[in-house]
Design an enzyme around this catalytic site. Structure first.
Site, PDB file in Angstrom:
ATOM      1  N   LYS A 184       1.092  -1.036  -0.221  1.00 44.57           N
ATOM      2  CA  LYS A 184       0.016   0.361   0.033  1.00 44.57           C
ATOM      3  C   LYS A 184       0.970   1.524   0.384  1.00 44.57           C
ATOM      4  O   LYS A 184       2.271   1.016   0.603  1.00 44.57           O
ATOM      5  CB  LYS A 184      -1.423  -0.017   1.521  1.00 44.57           C
ATOM      6  CG  LYS A 184      -2.313  -1.062   1.245  1.00 44.57           C
ATOM      7  CD  LYS A 184      -3.266  -1.147   0.191  1.00 44.57           C
ATOM      8  CE  LYS A 184      -3.864  -1.899  -0.051  1.00 44.57           C
ATOM      9  NZ  LYS A 184      -3.605  -3.499  -0.303  1.00 44.57           N
TER      10      LYS A 184
HETATM   11  C1  LIG Z   1      -9.754  -2.709  -1.727  1.00 46.34           C
HETATM   12  C2  LIG Z   1      -8.716  -3.737  -0.519  1.00 46.34           C
HETATM   13  N1  LIG Z   1     -10.223  -3.553   0.810  1.00 46.34           N
HETATM   14  C3  LIG Z   1      -8.956  -4.685   2.174  1.00 46.34           C
HETATM   15  C4  LIG Z   1      -7.843  -5.003   1.805  1.00 46.34           C
HETATM   16  C5  LIG Z   1      -7.450  -5.875   2.631  1.00 46.34           C
HETATM   17  O1  LIG Z   1      -6.382  -5.220   3.833  1.00 46.34           O
HETATM   18  P1  LIG Z   1      -5.630  -5.567   5.140  1.00 46.34           P
HETATM   19  O2  LIG Z   1      -4.682  -6.563   4.041  1.00 46.34           O
HETATM   20  O3  LIG Z   1      -4.465  -4.442   4.992  1.00 46.34           O
HETATM   21  O4  LIG Z   1      -6.131  -6.499   5.915  1.00 46.34           O
HETATM   22  C6  LIG Z   1      -7.379  -4.788   0.437  1.00 46.34           C
HETATM   23  C7  LIG Z   1      -5.851  -4.861   1.311  1.00 46.34           C
HETATM   24  O5  LIG Z   1      -5.959  -5.247  -0.009  1.00 46.34           O
HETATM   25  C8  LIG Z   1      -7.764  -4.250  -0.455  1.00 46.34           C
HETATM   26  O6  LIG Z   1      -6.704  -4.155  -1.295  1.00 46.34           O
END
Ligand SMILES: Cc1ncc(COP(=O)(O)O)c(C=O)c1O
Length: 379
Positions: A184
């Protein structure tokens, strides 16, 4: 595999190393002063009253649904062109995700018209995803939500630092959910953040993050409390001081890095023009200020994507897909209402390819990638 040009890369240096060292020297590793500093700096940045740090954005989305009282029998409208976590969060609380189509091949965000057509007496909330950090049509979505008494959760996993009409994304809905996963725009390895202006909700989210307890180890360490009650069925979704310290160092760089991402996205767009309209470039002239998290292209219909990606791989260039649509996954198939109209989602999802984009990528790298795209299309 060693890529000549990987899909993403992190911007870590002495700042992050020193931040971690300082936490280790402090001998306080669990959620404490540094986490509070990180939350406060993040709330200042997003311009919300509250920011609550958690283990990841999936936990943030889960807690958002839980704290808003969404549960069995409820429906939540979500895009299908997203990471599965967006829809999973709805299922964690026993509710049903209802998938809405995206706007078009140019705008890969959830369509307000589609949202409107899916509202039933059971609908409780909408989760929007700001795809690649490009803002959803928040004025239209908030207006639909207001008319129908629905909550709005922003999945801002891609969108740290994005703005629409001078308001940061993550500050538009009832709750914003951010991800600090390694790929990210700012990262703590694993990590996430909730943002809200609602005092009661903030208190509830904070409690649910830590077992529903009324006081934390940190409060007891400071001598503010010696016992606690448990008032909700909560979870252990706490972040730690090491990640919070990395988060502070990364937050200090995010504006500079997002600016660089925006500049590189423009370099891509200019270089790709020679392949337009054969190749689609989503989000050209999109309103607002984007975090430019991803560089997506849409391949011509007749090109076999797997072969295209294979040819990019032969040139040492890593590409990816955002996303296989959630409603097509095995775990979702029996829950999927076949009458749903997701034609744009399905077509884009079959043809989208994500090209490398990260702040330390060079303009020359981009020309190499675009040349490879051109060759891969013609071979
Ligand atoms: C659009 C979206 N929502 C939620 C997530 C979930 O994030 P995390 O990996 O921090 O749980 C991601 C992660 O890739 C994402 O791209």
């Amino acid at each position: 595999m060693e890529w000549r040009i990987p899909l993403s890369d992190i911007d870590f240096d002495e700042d992050e190393a020193l931040a971690v060292q300082n936490v280790i020297k402090s001998r306080w590793l669990t959620m404490g002063r540094i986490t509070q500093e990180f939350e406060s700096a993040f709330a200042d940045y997003i311009q919300t009253k509250h920011a609550i740090a958690v283990t990841n954005a999936t936990a943030a989305l889960h807690l958002a649904c839980l704290a808003l009282g969404i549960g069995p029998g409820d429906e939540v409208i979500v895009p299908s062109l997203t990471f599965v976590a967006t829809a999973n969060a709805v299922r964690y609380v026993g509710a049903k995700p209802v998938f809405a189509d995206i706007i078009s091949h140019d705008d890969l965000n959830i369509s307000p018209t589609a949202i409107n057509s899916l509202i039933t007496p059971r609908t409780r909330a909408i989760i929007v995803v700001h795809y690649a950090g490009y803002p959803c049509d928040m004025p239209a979505i908030l207006s639909i939500a207001k008319q129908n008494g629905l909550f709005v959760i922003e999945d801002a996993a891609h969108a740290v630092g994005s703005k629409l009409n001078d308001r940061m994304l993550g500050a538009w809905g009832d709750v914003g959910c951010f991800s600090f996963f390694s790929n990210k725009n700012m990262t703590t390895g694993e990590g996430g953040m909730l943002t809200t202006d609602n005092d009661d909700l903030a208190q509830k989210l904070g409690r649910l993050r830590s077992h529903g307890m009324t006081s934390l180890t940190w409060d007891r360490h400071k001598g503010h409390a010696w016992s606690y009650d448990v008032v909700d069925l909560g979870y252990n979704y706490r972040i730690d001081e090491i990640r919070a310290a990395i988060g502070l160092a990364q937050l200090a760089k995010v504006e500079r890095n997002n600016e660089r991402r925006r500049k590189l996205s423009q370099v891509y767009r200019d270089a790709l023009q020679e392949l337009v309209p054969q190749v689609g470039i989503p989000f050209q002239n999109h309103p607002g200020k984007t975090s430019a998290h991803l560089m997506s292209i849409v391949l011509p219909k007749e090109v076999k994507r797997e072969e295209f990606m294979g040819r990019m791989k032969e040139q040492g260039i890593q590409t990816s897909i955002h996303y296989p649509p959630v409603h097509t996954f095995t775990s979702y198939k029996d829950k999927n209402d076949t009458s749903l109209n997701l034609l744009v989602t399905e077509d884009v999802a079959n043809r989208e390819v994500t090209l490398p984009l990260y702040p330390t990528l060079t303009e020359n790298d981009i020309l190499t990638v675009v040349n490879a795209v051109s060759q891969a299309l013609s071979s």
